[in-house]
Design a protein around this motif. Structure first.
Motif, PDB file in Angstrom:
ATOM      1  N   ASN A  80       0.794  -1.223   0.000  1.00 51.60           N
ATOM      2  CA  ASN A  80       0.000   0.000   0.000  1.00 51.60           C
ATOM      3  C   ASN A  80       0.827   1.274   0.000  1.00 51.60           C
ATOM      4  O   ASN A  80       0.316   2.343  -0.348  1.00 51.60           O
ATOM      5  N   HIS A  81       2.094   1.173   0.384  1.00 49.42           N
ATOM      6  CA  HIS A  81       2.903   2.391   0.510  1.00 49.42           C
ATOM      7  C   HIS A  81       4.139   2.411  -0.385  1.00 49.42           C
ATOM      8  O   HIS A  81       4.509   3.461  -0.891  1.00 49.42           O
ATOM      9  N   HIS A  82       4.788   1.266  -0.541  1.00 49.37           N
ATOM     10  CA  HIS A  82       6.024   1.252  -1.316  1.00 49.37           C
ATOM     11  C   HIS A  82       6.100   0.046  -2.254  1.00 49.37           C
ATOM     12  O   HIS A  82       7.040  -0.748  -2.188  1.00 49.37           O
ATOM     13  N   PRO A  83       5.132  -0.091  -3.151  1.00 52.54           N
ATOM     14  CA  PRO A  83       5.224  -1.192  -4.118  1.00 52.54           C
ATOM     15  C   PRO A  83       6.390  -0.952  -5.078  1.00 52.54           C
ATOM     16  O   PRO A  83       6.871   0.186  -5.216  1.00 52.54           O
ATOM     17  N   TYR A  84       6.836  -2.003  -5.703  1.00 53.19           N
ATOM     18  CA  TYR A  84       7.924  -1.875  -6.678  1.00 53.19           C
ATOM     19  C   TYR A  84       7.525  -0.892  -7.764  1.00 53.19           C
ATOM     20  O   TYR A  84       6.421  -0.935  -8.297  1.00 53.19           O
ATOM     21  N   ASN A  85       8.430   0.027  -8.089  1.00 50.74           N
ATOM     22  CA  ASN A  85       8.167   1.043  -9.108  1.00 50.74           C
ATOM     23  C   ASN A  85       9.218   0.909 -10.211  1.00 50.74           C
ATOM     24  O   ASN A  85      10.395   1.211  -9.991  1.00 50.74           O
ATOM     25  N   PRO A  86       8.820   0.477 -11.400  1.00 46.68           N
ATOM     26  CA  PRO A  86       9.786   0.212 -12.469  1.00 46.68           C
ATOM     27  C   PRO A  86      10.148   1.426 -13.319  1.00 46.68           C
ATOM     28  O   PRO A  86      10.790   1.277 -14.357  1.00 46.68           O
ATOM     29  N   GLY A 127      10.929   3.592   0.215  1.00 45.99           N
ATOM     30  CA  GLY A 127      10.599   3.974  -1.155  1.00 45.99           C
ATOM     31  C   GLY A 127      11.821   4.108  -2.044  1.00 45.99           C
ATOM     32  O   GLY A 127      11.739   3.873  -3.262  1.00 45.99           O
ATOM     33  N   ILE A 128      12.966   4.465  -1.470  1.00 48.53           N
ATOM     34  CA  ILE A 128      14.210   4.566  -2.253  1.00 48.53           C
ATOM     35  C   ILE A 128      14.493   3.232  -2.941  1.00 48.53           C
ATOM     36  O   ILE A 128      14.865   3.185  -4.123  1.00 48.53           O
ATOM     37  N   PHE A 129      14.286   2.153  -2.206  1.00 48.31           N
ATOM     38  CA  PHE A 129      14.631   0.823  -2.705  1.00 48.31           C
ATOM     39  C   PHE A 129      13.569   0.290  -3.663  1.00 48.31           C
ATOM     40  O   PHE A 129      13.850  -0.601  -4.453  1.00 48.31           O
ATOM     41  N   SER A 130      12.357   0.860  -3.581  1.00 50.57           N
ATOM     42  CA  SER A 130      11.297   0.418  -4.499  1.00 50.57           C
ATOM     43  C   SER A 130      11.625   0.777  -5.944  1.00 50.57           C
ATOM     44  O   SER A 130      11.089   0.174  -6.872  1.00 50.57           O
ATOM     45  N   TYR A 131      12.519   1.754  -6.149  1.00 50.36           N
ATOM     46  CA  TYR A 131      12.947   2.142  -7.495  1.00 50.36           C
ATOM     47  C   TYR A 131      14.192   1.373  -7.949  1.00 50.36           C
ATOM     48  O   TYR A 131      14.674   1.590  -9.043  1.00 50.36           O
ATOM     49  N   ARG A 132      14.719   0.510  -7.087  1.00 54.61           N
ATOM     50  CA  ARG A 132      15.983  -0.199  -7.301  1.00 54.61           C
ATOM     51  C   ARG A 132      17.154   0.785  -7.275  1.00 54.61           C
ATOM     52  O   ARG A 132      17.597   1.300  -8.283  1.00 54.61           O
ATOM     53  N   ALA A 133      17.640   1.053  -6.075  1.00 56.93           N
ATOM     54  CA  ALA A 133      18.784   1.942  -5.919  1.00 56.93           C
ATOM     55  C   ALA A 133      20.082   1.261  -6.321  1.00 56.93           C
ATOM     56  O   ALA A 133      21.069   1.931  -6.629  1.00 56.93           O
ATOM     57  N   ALA A 134      20.092  -0.068  -6.314  1.00 54.30           N
ATOM     58  CA  ALA A 134      21.294  -0.837  -6.669  1.00 54.30           C
ATOM     59  C   ALA A 134      20.849  -2.217  -7.145  1.00 54.30           C
ATOM     60  O   ALA A 134      19.742  -2.664  -6.832  1.00 54.30           O
ATOM     61  N   PRO A 135      21.715  -2.900  -7.901  1.00 53.51           N
ATOM     62  CA  PRO A 135      21.325  -4.236  -8.399  1.00 53.51           C
ATOM     63  C   PRO A 135      21.136  -5.257  -7.288  1.00 53.51           C
ATOM     64  O   PRO A 135      20.386  -6.218  -7.444  1.00 53.51           O
ATOM     65  N   VAL A 136      21.811  -5.060  -6.147  1.00 52.25           N
ATOM     66  CA  VAL A 136      21.630  -5.938  -4.993  1.00 52.25           C
ATOM     67  C   VAL A 136      21.219  -5.078  -3.807  1.00 52.25           C
ATOM     68  O   VAL A 136      21.898  -4.090  -3.484  1.00 52.25           O
ATOM     69  N   GLN A 137      20.112  -5.436  -3.157  1.00 45.87           N
ATOM     70  CA  GLN A 137      19.590  -4.640  -2.050  1.00 45.87           C
ATOM     71  C   GLN A 137      19.429  -5.526  -0.815  1.00 45.87           C
ATOM     72  O   GLN A 137      18.877  -6.619  -0.893  1.00 45.87           O
TER      73      GLN A 137
END
Length: 606
Positions: free
Chosen positions: A216-222, A328-338
């Motif tokens: 509801n708050h931080h779904p994956y955002n491509p 939310g930072i990580f929902s955009y993929r900040a790095a290839p490994v999180q």
């Protein structure tokens, strides 16, 4: 997307259609295209400067971009146009709360409530502001009013229960927990994740709480697309993301690790989004990084873009789903490994978090089903510690700290919200069995001490046997541990940093281990000190061992001597060894990434 296309057609037919711009901006906002939304709201305002709704919606978009000052300016403009705009006051309160201007936030919520007495969300958010102000009774009253208006409001039942636990208000506790669990099992937005950690619910239910929150708050955002494959490099670039690079429990645990990282193999980047206090700890930590960046004013999207621009290979989230987190930072993929580490004791429930750092005590293999992440198993305890933690050279007397001159001193310096009726029942039985003993507790607030004394009397125990410790500087707090004989842990949320603090001072910690991550932390620490004899797995065994240790002088002395011997010879406080194991984990997951292997459980050898 289809809605936006329709609004674009409407605007093409009538370029002066301000309401179409407002609706289009709202759709862009819902798609997390916040910068685009602000531009569209600006166009609406250019056409109709007197549209309060356009200014208010612009504020909401700016708030999503972490531009809280800009958001407040927009709400103020909306209010100047429409002084009776309750929603603008409400949203203004949210931004003030984000800026930690809590008194002003309360005033804004009050104004919203005066304009709309049935505004449940305003009551609930005011409750959160009061809680942050340590005005817990006022917070509970505000949550209660929200509950009267809308008992099914998202997260309200959990927030209300959590606030009551801060003052140890256990009225109708069992029924409240049953109702909360029912809602969790139905997939409802029942409670925030941090509140759930201290609740007597199952690990599966805690996972469900996290999944619901993330969904509801931080779904994956491509929207940023996949990260192009990074070539193998001489140094692995590690990004640590936190709001706690300051005088905070997380920093006190991690400071030496940052200093010990092998700079020939790793390049370290700090992404700080917490208070910019420039205290002694902040100065110490910042020197350990190749780059230390304050990203407080940047949006989640902007921070993710910055991380990508810097070529971060492994992004380590040190906050998880706790206060001031930025998942939310990580929902955009900040790095290839999180990777998730230390901040949140459980699964984040987010598919875009690849790994969780733990150990075999915290997460036995059969419990992996309760975690979305793959587990990085460190060989000892998952918890890093700082050997430079100073114990003040002060010899406190029992008298000056309010303790009796004679008698066994049990203690628990955990936050008051971790105390449940079940744990307190155990403590009362233990005190009854050990004549002349007292229980020394941390006083987070006066409401908690009042209620705990009341609960003691209700159970037939003299409330004078509860002694309350006031907050003091860490080094002095560590020094006063010497006056306690045994630390009694809480369940289902254990002592975490408080356990390592006690053990560092030589004070044994008796824990009661459960199923969830949060209930197994102290067990992890004790195992790394080779003190499994202090780990119990049930209430009866916990009580029996506490009484045995308090009445068997030789047995307790043997444990204290063993702790004293093991403190610097065993693994828990061997920070250089921990650093090597963690770096081995980083190397393994980076190698898996380079080999295009999907994440899987990682086991680091001792």
């Amino acid at each position: 997307g289809e809605a936006i296309s329709s609004y674009e057609q409407a605007i093409a037919l009538n370029p002066n259609y301000a309401e179409a711009y407002i609706n289009m901006g709202a759709a862009l906002k819902d798609l997390s295209r916040l910068q685009d939304a602000v531009k569209i709201f600006d166009k609406a305002i250019l056409l109709r400067p007197d549209l309060a709704e356009a200014h208010s919606n612009r504020g909401i978009a700016l708030k999503g971009l972490n531009d809280f000052q800009g958001a407040i300016a927009s709400y103020d403009k909306a209010i100047s146009i429409n002084p009776n705009y309750a929603e603008a006051y409400y949203n203004r309160g949210i931004s003030l709360q984000e800026l930690k201007q809590l008194e002003a936030a309360v005033e804004s919520y009050d104004r919203a409530i005066s304009l709309n007495p049935a505004y449940a969300e305003a009551y609930a958010n005011r409750g959160g502001a009061y809680k942050d102000l340590k005005k817990i009774e006022a917070a509970i009253d505000s949550f209660d009013k929200a509950f009267e208006i809308n008992p099914d409001m998202e997260y309200l039942i959990g927030m209300r229960q959590h606030a009551r636990m801060f003052v140890c208000d256990w009225d109708d506790f069992d029924n409240q927990i049953l109702e909360l669990r029912r809602r969790i099992q139905l997939g409802m937005q029942a409670t925030t994740c941090l509140s759930a950690v201290a609740l007597p619910i199952t690990a599966k239910e805690q996972l469900e709480v996290s999944k619901v929150w993330v969904r509801n708050h931080h779904p994956y955002n491509p929207c940023l697309g996949p990260i192009p494959k990074y070539a193998n490099s001489q140094k692995i670039r590690i990004g640590y993301f936190s709001a706690d690079f300051q005088n905070h429990a997380t920093a006190h645990l991690m400071a030496e690790l940052f200093e010990l990282h092998d700079k020939h193999k790793f390049e370290l980047f700090a992404f700080s989004f917490g208070p910019n206090l420039h205290d002694e700890m902040r100065q110490r930590i910042s020197l350990a990084f190749d780059q230390f960046m304050d990203v407080t004013g940047q949006s989640d999207l902007e921070v993710a873009q910055l991380s990508r621009k810097l070529g971060i290979h492994i992004a380590v989230d040190l906050k998880g789903l706790t206060q001031d987190s930025r998942l939310g930072i990580f929902s955009y993929r900040a790095a290839p490994v999180q990777v998730s580490y230390l901040g949140y004791p459980g699964s984040l429930g987010a598919e875009y978090i690849d790994y969780l750092i733990a150990d075999k005590i915290l997460i036995p293999e059969p419990s992996q089903v309760n975690y979305v992440e793959k587990i990085i198993y460190l060989p000892n305890s998952y918890q890093v510690n700082d050997r430079k933690k100073v114990i003040a050279d002060i010899q406190f007397t029992k008298n000056e700290l309010g303790l009796p001159s004679e008698g066994f001193v049990f203690c628990c310096f955990n936050s008051n919200y971790k105390i449940t009726p079940e744990v307190f029942n155990s403590w009362v039985r233990i005190l009854r069995a050990v004549e002349g003993s007292v229980l020394w507790l941390f006083e987070d607030n006066q409401g908690a001490s009042f209620n705990l004394r009341k609960e003691a009397e209700a159970r037939g125990l003299d409330s004078n046997r509860l002694i309350f410790a006031q907050r003091m500087q860490l080094s002095e707090h560590l020094a006063r541990h010497k006056l306690a004989d045994l630390f009694l842990d809480t369940n289902p949320c254990n002592a975490h940093t408080t356990a390592s603090d006690a053990l560092w001072t030589g004070l044994p910690v008796l824990t009661w281990m459960g199923e969830s991550f949060a209930s197994r932390v102290a067990g992890s620490l004790l195992n790394a000190l080779d003190l499994p004899e202090l780990i119990t797995t049930g209430q009866e065994d916990y009580e029996h061992l506490a009484i045995d240790l308090a009445t068997n002088t030789q047995k307790l002395k043997a444990i204290k001597d063993k702790l004293k011997s093991n403190r610097l010879s065993e693994r828990l406080f061997d920070t250089p060894l921990f650093s090597k194991h963690l770096e081995a984990a980083y190397i393994k997951i980076f190698e898996k990434y380079q080999a295009d292997s999907i994440p899987d459980h990682i086991y680091i050898e001792p």
